[in-house]
Scaffold this motif. Structure first.
Motif, short mmCIF file in Angstrom:
data_model
loop_
_atom_site.label_atom_id
_atom_site.label_comp_id
_atom_site.label_asym_id
_atom_site.label_seq_id
_atom_site.Cartn_x
_atom_site.Cartn_y
_atom_site.Cartn_z
N LEU A 2 44.51 91.99 99.58
CA LEU A 2 44.17 92.19 100.99
C LEU A 2 43.79 93.65 101.19
CD1 LEU A 2 47.15 90.27 102.66
CD2 LEU A 2 44.91 89.37 102.00
N LEU A 3 42.71 93.89 101.87
CA LEU A 3 42.25 95.26 102.06
C LEU A 3 41.74 95.46 103.48
CD1 LEU A 3 41.55 98.05 100.78
CD2 LEU A 3 39.27 97.11 100.33
N ALA A 4 42.33 96.43 104.18
CA ALA A 4 41.87 96.82 105.51
C ALA A 4 41.07 98.11 105.37
CB ALA A 4 43.04 97.03 106.46
N ILE A 5 39.89 98.14 105.95
CA ILE A 5 39.03 99.32 105.93
C ILE A 5 38.84 99.79 107.36
CG2 ILE A 5 36.77 100.24 105.32
CD1 ILE A 5 36.55 98.09 103.18
N ASP A 6 39.41 100.94 107.68
CA ASP A 6 39.28 101.49 109.02
C ASP A 6 37.93 102.16 109.17
OD1 ASP A 6 41.86 100.72 109.76
OD2 ASP A 6 42.74 102.56 108.95
N SER A 109 36.46 86.77 101.56
CA SER A 109 36.10 86.60 102.96
C SER A 109 36.38 87.91 103.70
CB SER A 109 36.93 85.48 103.60
OG SER A 109 36.84 84.27 102.87
N PHE A 110 35.64 88.17 104.75
CA PHE A 110 35.93 89.38 105.52
C PHE A 110 35.62 89.17 106.99
CE2 PHE A 110 31.59 89.93 103.89
CZ PHE A 110 30.89 90.26 105.03
N THR A 111 36.37 89.90 107.80
CA THR A 111 36.20 89.91 109.26
C THR A 111 36.04 91.35 109.72
OG1 THR A 111 37.52 87.90 109.58
CG2 THR A 111 37.26 89.35 111.48
N LEU A 112 34.96 91.64 110.40
CA LEU A 112 34.74 92.95 111.01
C LEU A 112 35.01 92.82 112.50
CD1 LEU A 112 33.68 95.90 111.05
CD2 LEU A 112 31.37 94.94 111.32
N PHE A 113 36.04 93.49 112.99
CA PHE A 113 36.42 93.41 114.40
C PHE A 113 35.50 94.29 115.25
CE2 PHE A 113 40.04 92.08 112.00
CZ PHE A 113 40.72 91.16 112.79
N GLY A 141 35.55 98.16 114.80
CA GLY A 141 34.93 98.88 113.68
C GLY A 141 35.69 98.74 112.39
N GLY A 142 36.91 98.16 112.44
CA GLY A 142 37.71 97.96 111.24
C GLY A 142 37.44 96.61 110.60
N LEU A 143 37.55 96.56 109.29
CA LEU A 143 37.25 95.35 108.54
C LEU A 143 38.44 94.91 107.71
CD1 LEU A 143 34.10 94.27 106.69
CD2 LEU A 143 36.15 94.55 105.31
N MET A 144 38.70 93.62 107.68
CA MET A 144 39.73 93.03 106.83
C MET A 144 39.08 92.14 105.80
SD MET A 144 43.01 93.12 106.46
CE MET A 144 44.07 92.32 105.25
N ALA A 145 39.34 92.41 104.51
CA ALA A 145 38.85 91.58 103.42
C ALA A 145 40.03 90.90 102.75
CB ALA A 145 38.08 92.43 102.41
#
Length: 218
Positions: A2-6, A109-113, A141-145
């Motif tokens: 799991l990776l969160a990209i701010d 899979s990824f979600t960009l909020f 602007g943050g993304l969760m993969a």
């Protein structure tokens, strides 16, 4: 992994995208769901238009230019992006993503909020990892993969509107454990170089990283 990209997108970039999204028409989101996921999906997705295409092109460019995303996902191919909208009462029940989408194997899979978390209630991305449920609600602007193999859902929105861009990656590395090892090696190589420059240890780590990628990559 799991990776969160701010901050995949900056605040001004997000604001500009949201202004464009205000001009876009949305349709029933079930059109993009698989046979069984369609039964638990209740959201909207942006209908084709030049404005929608421009929004998604900006997101795709940001993904291509983000070193962290590239190192974690190592994309070989990517599905067309989807701009989704959840309004009050809308949700996406527990499901696993289709293994193949338009001929592309879904590894990540990824979600960009795109909505600020305080602007809506509910709408968390909930990922089941076998031990616990992880509820994710990132700043705009943050993304969760996360691995496409996981069961996940979007909690019901009880106030406001949740905007997000979602997509799927076919990685050059099919195996999730291999992707994580190379991601860790990438971090080690960068940190050693920042600390010591091009040293003997740097060369050994860089050699191992490159040869493992050569061995494992499709």
């Amino acid at each position: 992994m799991l990776l969160a990209i701010d901050g995949l997108l900056s605040a001004p970039e997000v604001e500009a995208l949201r202004a464009s999204i205000d001009t876009i028409d949305f349709a029933d989101g079930r059109a993009s769901a698989g046979r069984y996921a369609r039964e638990v999906k209740a959201n909207d997705q942006a209908a084709p238009s030049p404005a929608r295409n421009a929004v998604l092109a900006k997101v795709e460019k940001a993904l291509g230019g983000n070193a962290l995303f590239q190192a974690a996902a190592r994309p070989a191919r990517m599905t067309p992006l989807i701009l989704s909208r959840y309004r009050q009462g809308q949700t996406y029940g527990l499901h696993v993503d289709d293994a193949l989408m338009q001929g592309i194997r879904t590894d990540i899979s990824f979600t960009l909020f795109l909505s600020e978390p305080e602007s809506y209630d509910g709408g968390e991305l909930v990922i089941e990892d076998g031990f616990e449920s992880r509820a994710v609600k990132l700043p705009a602007g943050g993304l969760m993969a996360y691995p496409s193999t996981t069961l996940h859902r979007v909690a019901p929105v009880t106030r406001g509107t949740r905007l997000a861009v979602v997509g799927w990656v076919q990685s050059r590395l099919r195996d999730a454990a291999q992707r994580e090892m190379l991601f860790d090696l990438d971090r080690a190589v960068r940190e050693i170089h920042a600390r010591e420059g091009k040293s003997e240890l740097f060369d050994l780590l860089a050699k191992s990283r490159s040869n493992l990628l050569r061995m494992w990559a499709d």
